[in-house]
Design an enzyme around this catalytic site. Structure first.
Site, short mmCIF file in Angstrom:
data_model
loop_
_atom_site.label_atom_id
_atom_site.label_comp_id
_atom_site.label_asym_id
_atom_site.label_seq_id
_atom_site.Cartn_x
_atom_site.Cartn_y
_atom_site.Cartn_z
N GLU A 1 3.97 18.18 -43.04
CA GLU A 1 3.14 18.07 -41.85
C GLU A 1 4.03 17.72 -40.67
OE1 GLU A 1 -0.44 15.74 -41.37
OE2 GLU A 1 -1.00 16.16 -43.44
N ASP B 1 -4.27 8.21 -34.86
CA ASP B 1 -2.97 7.71 -35.32
C ASP B 1 -2.83 6.21 -35.13
OD1 ASP B 1 -1.90 10.20 -36.12
OD2 ASP B 1 -1.55 10.71 -34.02
#
EC number: 4.2.1.20
Length: 263
Positions: free
Chosen positions: A47, A58
């Site tokens: 990724e 995040d």
């Protein structure tokens, strides 16, 4: 380079190792080297995070990495130019992790064409509404990009069923509510959710958000999961050192993570 689907087919019942790194942190040259190292030392899929100014999903480690990359002027064109070169030297397919706004800003068709042309094999958009995913999936299919849909632990059974039916390929099961980051332990509720989803589909299931230790990897691989995503643990090692030391650390951790899967 392999496709995402072929990786799971070739691994059969073995769990895939899926590291995550942020493009451009600590710099774009190091990102290219990191992709090659991860590919050589156990990654089955990689990724690659597109830096974004408001990364809601995040945790602090990846947010800080994203901010550092943006301050260097890292953008999609520079990232794709690097990927296009590196792609010729690696086997692990790259999944681009991006928020929806950069996709809309460039235009869905233009964005997906651009990443496909660079050799990106998959796309993950954490804030893509399931109600808007049908068109994105159709464009991804046109350009041989596998769109990965996310499934949150708070999802109702009805929503789980809807996402499973809509998903063109593998499904990303978010291990915790909230943001990414390193978590100290996994819950029995997560295991139960994993088992529930597995009874509802034969599609590959990958698990991420908060997985950071070899002990967690060893625990999860026994859940009949098809892939484990590890993000903050790789990003922290790569960004917390001078580039050469960071690359050495992710090489070592990638080997350890792979050994935890196959042991």
């Amino acid at each position: 380079m392999n496709t995402i689907s072929s990786v799971f087919e070739n691994l059969d019942k073995q769990c895939a190792l899926i590291p995550f790194i942020t493009a451009g942190d600590p710099d774009l040259v190091s990102t290219g080297k990191a992709l090659q190292i991860l590919d050589s030392y156990g990654a089955d899929i990689i990724e690659l995070g597109l830096p974004y100014s408001d990364p809601l999903a995040d945790g602090p480690i990846i947010q800080e990495a994203s901010n550092r990359a943006l301050k260097q002027g890292i953008n999609l064109n520079k990232i794709l130019s690097m990927v296009k070169t590196v792609n010729m030297t690696i086997k692990a397919p790259i999944v681009l992790f991006t928020y929806y706004n950069p996709v809309l800003h460039l235009g869905i068709n233009n964005f997906i064409y651009a990443i496909s042309n660079a050799g990106i094999r998959g796309l993950l958009i954490p804030d893509l509404p399931i109600e808007e995913s049908e068109y994105v999936i159709s464009v991804c299919n046109l350009f041989n990009i596998e769109l990965i849909l996310l499934l949150a632990p708070t999802s109702s059974r009805e929503r789980i069923s809807k996402i499973i039916k809509r998903a063109p390929g593998c499904i990303y099961l978010v291990s915790t509510t909230g943001v990414t980051g390193q978590k100290s332990q996994l819950t029995s509720q997560l295991k139960e959710l994993t088992e529930t989803v597995k009874t509802m589909t034969n599609k590959s299931i990958i698990l991420g958000f908060g997985i950071s230790t070899t002990e967690q990897i060893k625990e999860i691989k026994g859940w009949n999961i098809n892939g484990i995503v590890i993000g903050s643990a790789f990003v922290k090692r790569l960004s917390g050192n001078v580039p050469e030391a960071g690359l050495e650390q992710i090489q070592s951790f990638c080997q350890d993570a792979k050994n935890a899967i196959i042991s």
